[in-house]
Scaffold this active site. Structure first.
Site, PDB file in Angstrom:
ATOM      1  N   LYS A 151       0.764  -5.193 -15.300  1.00 41.77           N
ATOM      2  CA  LYS A 151       0.723  -3.825 -15.254  1.00 41.77           C
ATOM      3  C   LYS A 151       1.884  -3.447 -16.333  1.00 41.77           C
ATOM      4  CE  LYS A 151      -1.356  -4.074 -10.729  1.00 41.77           C
ATOM      5  NZ  LYS A 151      -2.572  -4.490 -11.443  1.00 41.77           N
ATOM      6  N   HIS A 172       3.098  -2.397  -8.543  1.00 40.88           N
ATOM      7  CA  HIS A 172       2.899  -0.916  -9.346  1.00 40.88           C
ATOM      8  C   HIS A 172       4.118  -0.281  -9.581  1.00 40.88           C
ATOM      9  CE1 HIS A 172      -1.562  -0.913  -9.372  1.00 40.88           C
ATOM     10  NE2 HIS A 172      -1.610  -1.787  -8.277  1.00 40.88           N
ATOM     11  N   SER A 180      -1.685   1.014  -4.777  1.00 37.88           N
ATOM     12  CA  SER A 180      -2.144   1.038  -5.711  1.00 37.88           C
ATOM     13  C   SER A 180      -3.415   2.011  -5.966  1.00 37.88           C
ATOM     14  CB  SER A 180      -2.845  -0.618  -5.809  1.00 37.88           C
ATOM     15  OG  SER A 180      -3.939  -0.678  -5.024  1.00 37.88           O
TER      16      SER A 180
HETATM   17  N1  PMP Z   1      -0.734  -6.646  -5.789  1.00 36.12           N
HETATM   18  C1  PMP Z   1      -0.978  -5.394  -5.891  1.00 36.12           C
HETATM   19  C2  PMP Z   1      -0.487  -4.439  -5.132  1.00 36.12           C
HETATM   20  C3  PMP Z   1      -1.960  -5.034  -6.981  1.00 36.12           C
HETATM   21  O1  PMP Z   1      -2.692  -3.824  -7.018  1.00 36.12           O
HETATM   22  C4  PMP Z   1      -2.533  -6.025  -7.594  1.00 36.12           C
HETATM   23  C5  PMP Z   1      -3.560  -5.756  -8.839  1.00 36.12           C
HETATM   24  N2  PMP Z   1      -4.290  -4.663  -8.705  1.00 36.12           N
HETATM   25  C6  PMP Z   1      -2.186  -7.458  -7.551  1.00 36.12           C
HETATM   26  C7  PMP Z   1      -1.179  -7.504  -6.458  1.00 36.12           C
HETATM   27  C8  PMP Z   1      -2.757  -8.753  -8.281  1.00 36.12           C
HETATM   28  O2  PMP Z   1      -2.104  -8.676  -9.711  1.00 36.12           O
HETATM   29  P1  PMP Z   1      -2.744  -9.640 -10.739  1.00 36.12           P
HETATM   30  O3  PMP Z   1      -3.665  -8.736 -11.705  1.00 36.12           O
HETATM   31  O4  PMP Z   1      -1.313  -9.913 -11.681  1.00 36.12           O
HETATM   32  O5  PMP Z   1      -3.513 -10.718 -10.277  1.00 36.12           O
END
Ligand code: PMP
Length: 416
Positions: free
Chosen positions: A244, A213, A185
Site C-alpha cells: 500500500k 493501511h 480497510s
Molecule cells: N491486512 C489488511 C488489513 C489488508 O487490508 C490487506 C490487503 N488488503 C492485507 C493484510 C494483505 O496485504 P497484501 O496485499 O500484502 O497481501
C-alpha cells in the site's frame, strides 16, 4: 460434480451481477500513466481505488533501485529463504524495518496476507485463543483458522467488549492473542488503541496490530496507528504490508520480543514459499526511505482525505465514521452500488466496488482510497463525479438521496 457445486453457486452470483451488461470483475487497466492516472477501455481514468497512499509506485528513486537490483541479483530468488538462503537485501530490509519501529527484530514475508497467516499460525495453536475485532481482514481470519486456535470475535472497535471477553477467558488469557487493525480497510476508521492496549495488558494477553493501511499514513514518523496513539512500546507484534504506502508487494512483522526469531522456524507461510525478488526488496527499501524522509506526503494525503470526506458528507452521502485515507460510501443495495460504480467509470473515475459479504455489516459500498499524489484538480474531478451521480440516482434519504436529510444523513457511521 460434487466439488464443483460450491463454484456453481459463485458462478450464479457472478452471472447475476454481470446480467446488466456490467462486468466489474474483468476491469483491466490497459496502461498506467502515473499513481493516479490510467487508461481503461481506451479511456483515461482517475485512479481513486488503489491503496497507493503515498503515490510512490512511480517514484524515480524506487524504480531505479528496483532496476539496479534486477540487474545485479536477477529477476527472482527462485525459492524460500529457509531452503535457498537469504539475499543481503532481505536482511537489510529487516534491519531497516526494526530500526524504523525502534524494535528488536523484523521478519519479511512474501505478502501481507502471508505475514498474517505466518505470524498467527506460528503463535497460536489448538487450545489457544485468538480474540479478534469482528471487522478484521480475511487474512487475519484465515490465519486464526490455520492456527487451529479457538476464534472469538469482539464488537468492532469496542474495547469494553474486548475487556469483557478477556475477563471471561479466566486463566486462558495467558494463551490468548488479541488482534486488531490500526486503520480498517473498508471504512478507514481507526482502532481505539489506547483502550485496547490497556485492556490487553491488564489481562495479560498478547497484542498484534495489523498496520496495513496505517503505515506511512498515521503517526509523527509514519509508523502507524500505534505510534499515533502513543502505544508503540505496548504492542507485541506489528504486521504490515509493502503493497500500500510502499507501492510494492510483500509483508512484515516487527516485534520487541526475542521470540520473533523463532517464528521463522515455525511458520509454514514463511518456510514454504519463495522469498520476495531482489527488485521488490530494493524498491521497497527505497520506498521506506521516502516514507521516512518525506512527511509532506502524509500531510498531502490527509488534505486529500479530509477534502474528499467533507465534500461527500456535504452532498449527504452516508460515509464511514471518520475521515481517513479510505472513504467508504454506503449504498442501499448491491444493484444500486454496481450501477453507481459503473456510472463513475463513465465519468472517468475508478473506485472499488464492495459487495456483500466483503463490507462490514454485510452491506454494499463504494470504497475510495486517496493518495498523496492526487492533485487538488483530481479531487475536484472525483467530487464532481459523485455530485453528478447523486443528482441522477434516486437514493433513499438515509443514503443521501435527493429527498435526504442533508449533511446529518452521512454522519452517523454505519448505514442501516
Ligand atoms: N491486512 C489488511 C488489513 C489488508 O487490508 C490487506 C490487503 N488488503 C492485507 C493484510 C494483505 O496485504 P497484501 O496485499 O500484502 O497481501
Amino acid at each position: 460434480m460434487g466439488l464443483f457445486a460450491k463454484l456453481e453457486t459463485v458462478g450464479r452470483a457472478r452471472a447475476a451481477i454481470t446480467a446488466a451488461g456490467i462486468d466489474p470483475f474483468s476491469t483491466t487497466f490497459e496502461r498506467l500513466e502515473s499513481p493516479t492516472r490510467g487508461v481503461m477501455n481506451g479511456r483515461p481514468v482517475l485512479l481513486a481505488g488503489t491503496n497507493n497512499y503515498l503515490g510512490l509506485t512511480f517514484d524515480a528513486g524506487c524504480i531505479a533501485a528496483g532496476c539496479r537490483a534486477l540487474e545485479e541479483a536477477g529477476t527472482g530468488t527462485t525459492g524460500s529463504r529457509m531452503a535457498n538462503g537469504s539475499y543481503a537485501g532481505h536482511r537489510r530490509l529487516e534491519e531497516e524495518l526494526a530500526d524504523f519501529y525502534g524494535m528488536r527484530s523484523a521478519i519479511v514475508f512474501s505478502t501481507g496476507f502471508l505475514a498474517n497467516l505466518g505470524m498467527i499460525a506460528a503463535l497460536a495453536a489448538p487450545g489457544d485463543v485468538t480474540l479478534i475485532d469482528a471487522d478484521c481482514h480475511a487474512s487475519i481470519y484465515d490465519g486464526c483458522r490455520l492456527s487451529g486456535a479457538d476464534i472469538i470475535r469482539f464488537r468492532h472497535n469496542d474495547a469494553a467488549d474486548l475487556a469483557k471477553r478477556l475477563r471471561r477467558l479466566g486463566s486462558r488469557v495467558a494463551d490468548t492473542l488479541v488482534i486488531v487493525e490500526g486503520i480498517y480497510s473498508m471504512l478507514g476508521d481507526r482502532a481505539p488503541l489506547v483502550e485496547i492496549t490497556a485492556a490487553t495488558r491488564a489481562a495479560g494477553a498478547l497484542l498484534m496490530v495489523d498496520e496495513a493501511h496505517a503505515l506511512g499514513v498515521l503517526g509523527e514518523g509514519g509508523r502507524g496507528r500505534a505510534e499515533e496513539a502513543g502505544v508503540l512500546d505496548q504492542v507485541d507484534f506489528i504486521v504490515g504490508t509493502f503493497s500500500k504506502s510502499l507501492g510494492n508487494i510483500g509483508g512484515y512483522c516487527v516485534s520487541p520480543r526475542p521470540e520473533l526469531e523463532w517464528v521463522r522456524y515455525a511458520s509454514r507461510p514463511y518456510i514454504y514459499t519463495a522469498s520476495p525478488s531482489p527488485g521488490t526488496i530494493a524498491a521497497t527499501r527505497a520506498a521506506l526511505q521516502q516514507l521516512i524522509a518525506r512527511p509532506e506526503l502524509r500531510r498531502r494525503l490527509w488534505e486529500n482525505a479530509a477534502r474528499t470526506y467533507a465534500g461527500l458528507r456535504d452532498m449527504g452521502f452516508a460515509l464511514g465514521p471518520e475521515p481517513g485515507p479510505v472513504v467508504g460510501v454506503f449504498l442501499p443495495d448491491a444493484e444500486t452500488t454496481l450501477g453507481m460504480w459503473h456510472a463513475l467509470l463513465r465519468e472517468g473515475v475508478y473506485v472499488n466496488l464492495v459487495l456483500p459479504p466483503a463490507a462490514p455489516g454485510g452491506g454494499s459500498l463504494l470504497r475510495i482510497s486517496l493518495s498523496a499524489a492526487h492533485t487538488a484538480a483530481e479531487i475536484d474531478l472525483l467530487l464532481a463525479a459523485f455530485a453528478v451521480l447523486r443528482e441522477r440516482t434516486d437514493l433513499p434519504a438515509a443514503f443521501g438521496g435527493r429527498k435526504g436529510t442533508g449533511t446529518d444523513a452521512g454522519a452517523g457511521g454505519m448505514a442501516p
